[in-house]
Design a protein around this motif. Structure first.
Motif, short mmCIF file in Angstrom:
data_model
loop_
_atom_site.label_atom_id
_atom_site.label_comp_id
_atom_site.label_asym_id
_atom_site.label_seq_id
_atom_site.Cartn_x
_atom_site.Cartn_y
_atom_site.Cartn_z
N GLY A 139 2.81 21.18 18.60
CA GLY A 139 1.57 20.43 18.76
C GLY A 139 0.38 21.02 18.02
N CYS A 140 -0.74 20.31 18.12
CA CYS A 140 -1.94 20.75 17.42
C CYS A 140 -3.18 20.21 18.13
N ASN A 141 -4.23 21.03 18.17
CA ASN A 141 -5.47 20.62 18.84
C ASN A 141 -6.57 20.21 17.86
N ARG A 142 -6.30 20.26 16.58
CA ARG A 142 -7.40 20.15 15.63
C ARG A 142 -7.88 18.73 15.35
N PHE A 143 -7.02 17.78 15.37
CA PHE A 143 -7.38 16.38 15.10
C PHE A 143 -8.13 16.20 13.78
N CYS A 144 -7.56 16.69 12.70
CA CYS A 144 -8.11 16.38 11.37
C CYS A 144 -8.10 14.85 11.27
N THR A 145 -9.13 14.30 10.61
CA THR A 145 -9.33 12.84 10.74
C THR A 145 -8.22 12.00 10.11
N TYR A 146 -7.41 12.60 9.23
CA TYR A 146 -6.35 11.83 8.56
C TYR A 146 -4.99 12.01 9.23
N CYS A 147 -4.90 12.88 10.24
CA CYS A 147 -3.58 13.38 10.67
C CYS A 147 -3.10 12.78 12.00
N ILE A 148 -1.86 12.36 11.98
CA ILE A 148 -1.25 11.71 13.15
C ILE A 148 -0.60 12.74 14.09
N VAL A 149 -0.43 13.97 13.58
CA VAL A 149 0.35 14.96 14.33
C VAL A 149 -0.09 15.16 15.79
N PRO A 150 -1.38 15.39 16.06
CA PRO A 150 -1.75 15.63 17.48
C PRO A 150 -1.39 14.44 18.39
N PHE A 151 -1.35 13.22 17.80
CA PHE A 151 -1.02 12.04 18.61
C PHE A 151 0.47 11.96 18.90
N GLY A 183 5.00 26.70 13.26
CA GLY A 183 4.06 26.05 14.17
C GLY A 183 3.10 25.24 13.32
N GLN A 184 2.44 24.24 13.92
CA GLN A 184 1.47 23.44 13.13
C GLN A 184 0.32 24.32 12.68
N ASN A 185 -0.06 25.25 13.55
CA ASN A 185 -1.17 26.15 13.24
C ASN A 185 -0.84 27.48 13.91
N SER A 220 -0.46 28.11 8.28
CA SER A 220 -1.74 28.67 8.71
C SER A 220 -2.83 27.66 8.42
N HIS A 221 -3.76 27.52 9.33
CA HIS A 221 -4.93 26.69 9.06
C HIS A 221 -6.05 27.63 8.62
N PRO A 222 -6.72 27.33 7.50
CA PRO A 222 -7.73 28.27 6.99
C PRO A 222 -8.81 28.63 8.02
N GLY A 259 -12.72 16.68 8.73
CA GLY A 259 -12.80 17.44 9.99
C GLY A 259 -12.03 18.74 9.92
N ARG A 260 -11.98 19.37 8.74
CA ARG A 260 -11.15 20.56 8.57
C ARG A 260 -11.77 21.83 9.13
N GLY A 261 -13.10 21.88 9.24
CA GLY A 261 -13.70 23.04 9.89
C GLY A 261 -13.91 24.25 8.98
S1 SF4 Z 1 -3.50 18.55 9.45
FE1 SF4 Z 1 -2.59 20.29 10.50
S2 SF4 Z 1 -4.32 21.20 11.59
FE2 SF4 Z 1 -4.97 19.13 11.04
S3 SF4 Z 1 -4.43 17.86 12.84
FE3 SF4 Z 1 -2.71 17.77 11.40
S4 SF4 Z 1 -1.31 19.34 12.11
FE4 SF4 Z 1 -3.30 19.79 13.04
#
Ligand code: SF4
Length: 426
Positions: A139-151, A183-185, A220-222, A259-261
């Motif tokens: 899983g992932c908590n970041r919710f980058c605006t283009y990414c479906i992964v956390p959903f 891991g996602q991050n 790794s997330h930067p 929303g990359r941070g």
């Molecule tokens: S791009 Fe990576 S860090 Fe961002 S929401 Fe998706 S899985 Fe998480």
């Protein structure tokens, strides 16, 4: 991650008496693991389903596309017998057995408890290789605006470190020498667990494990890659000189919309630190072109970042809107032909860099972990150098699992060709 999860489910099914076969025709059960991170793999999954000749076979779909569509898939395609979401992989044998008993088609896509959803990883791999993946979190908590992964995969959930270390112990006792943590991050490993190891302390601990010769991690997330982890590249002898650090865009304006941070400068700063600690470190990354609102100027910022960093490998993609994500509703979506033009320009630039950096390897002697017979003519083996480059060389298959010294003779776009140095097996 999907490869690892498929391996785990295959091992689980084997333990329940199923046998793996080598072709679709021979199979009684076809289980498709799917990815929905971009539009292309999602389409691939559907087109694969369309090509299945299924009379008499049981067909199941698992993974992210299964999670995303759930019961809809059963309505859409009569061939599918069951659908299993991302958190219920451990239930495959149970769902299969129910289906075989009552022939009721079922979709199971509920999110379950953390403990339950991570239980699939306790399944030992049936035939671990010299190099093996070990999932440390989901899983992932970041919710980058283009990414479906956390959903589709849910929030961050770390495995207990005890289980991870046990898995590594079992793998090394079967001959595995290289561990790739997944891991996602990964840098956020352990933050959701009280009184357990952090990612840095987990790496330190694995480094002391006798059977582990090489250690890598992805992704790794930067924004989460802190100085402590960066410094470990100079401290831990098993930690290989390669890192995957996706930047996604070289424009700070686009990074903000994503929303990359982090900013472009912050990303470059991390690269500089990594190279200072480990000058020979190979850097790979992911990048997206044609994000909504990306101007020519933003795109040029991406190209200039690529020229500045000179990545060893780059995975580049054209933006595709994903359901549920914020960016899908952003104005100023970029036309497809323009996205493709940008992608081609970027890939031409990166191909030259990758090739030139591979050419720089010619003449060097590299430590290569021998993995398996290569696709070269008989008598050749393939392995990876510490910088993750693939090396082909003449060697006996009995050397699998050993580290050897190989002098690089020739470089190609995606691999190197070399000759093993005499008397340097360890
Ligand atoms: S791009 Fe990576 S860090 Fe961002 S929401 Fe998706 S899985 Fe998480």
């Amino acid at each position: 991650m999907n490869v690892n999860e498929s391996q785990k489910v295959a091992a689980l099914l084997k333990r329940h008496g199923l046998q793996e076969v080598s072709s679709q025709e021979e199979a009684d059960l076809i289980l498709i693991n799917t990815c929905s991170v971009r539009e292309k793999p999602e389409k691939k999954a559907f087109s694969f389903l369309g090509r299945i000749k299924s009379p008499g076979k049981v067909v199941g779909v698992m993974g992210c596309v299964a999670q995303q569509y759930g019961g809809e898939m059963l309505k859409k395609d009569r061939r599918i017998d069951f659908v299993i979401g991302t958190q219920a992989l451990h239930r495959v044998p149970e769902i299969l057995s129910h289906f075989l008993q009552d022939h009721q088609r079922i979709a199971f896509t509920e999110f379950v408890s953390d403990k339950e959803s991570l239980s699939i990883f306790r399944e030992p791999l049936a035939t671990p290789g010299v190099s093996a993946y070990v999932s440390v979190m989901q899983g992932c908590n970041r919710f980058c605006t283009y990414c479906i992964v956390p959903f589709v995969r849910g929030r961050e959930r770390s495995r207990p470190s005890v289980e991870i270390l046990e898995e590594i112990k079992a793998l090394t006792s079967h001959g595995t020498r290289e561990i790739i943590l997944l891991g996602q991050n990964v840098n956020r490993y352990g933050l959701d667990r009280k009184n357990d190891l952090t990612f840095a302390s987990l790496l330190r601990k694995i480094n002391t494990h006798k059977g582990v010769r090489r250690l890598r991690f992805v992704t790794s997330h930067p924004a989460s890659l802190g100085d402590e982890i960066i410094h470990l590249f100079g401290e831990l002898d098993t930690l290989c000189e390669s890192i995957h650090l996706p930047f996604q865009s070289g424009s700070t304006r686009i990074l903000k919309l994503m929303g990359r941070g982090y900013t472009r400068e912050e990303y470059l700063d991390k690269i500089e630190k990594l190279r200072k600690i480990r000058p020979e470190i190979a850097i790979s990354a992911d990048v997206i072109v044609g994000f909504p609102g990306e101007t020519e100027r933003d795109f040029e910022d991406t190209l200039s970042l690529i020229e500045r960093v000179r990545f060893d490998t780059l995975f580049s993609f054209r933006y595709t809107p994903r359901p549920m994500t914020r960016a899908a509703a952003f104005p100023s979506q970029i036309p497809e032909d323009e996205k493709l033009r940008r992608l081609r320009t970027l890939q031409t630039l990166q191909s030259k860099i990758t090739y030139a950096k591979n050419q720089d390897q010619v003449g060097k002697i590299k430590d290569v972990l021998v993995e398996k017979p290569s696709r070269y003519p008989e008598g050749f083996m393939m392995g990876r150098a510490k910088d993750n480059r693939i090396v082909h060389f003449k060697a006996s298959p009995t050397l699998a699992g050993q580290e050897v010294k190989v002098r690089i003779k020739q470089a190609f776009q995606n691999s190197l060709l070399g000759e093993m140095e005499e008397g340097h097996v360890h």
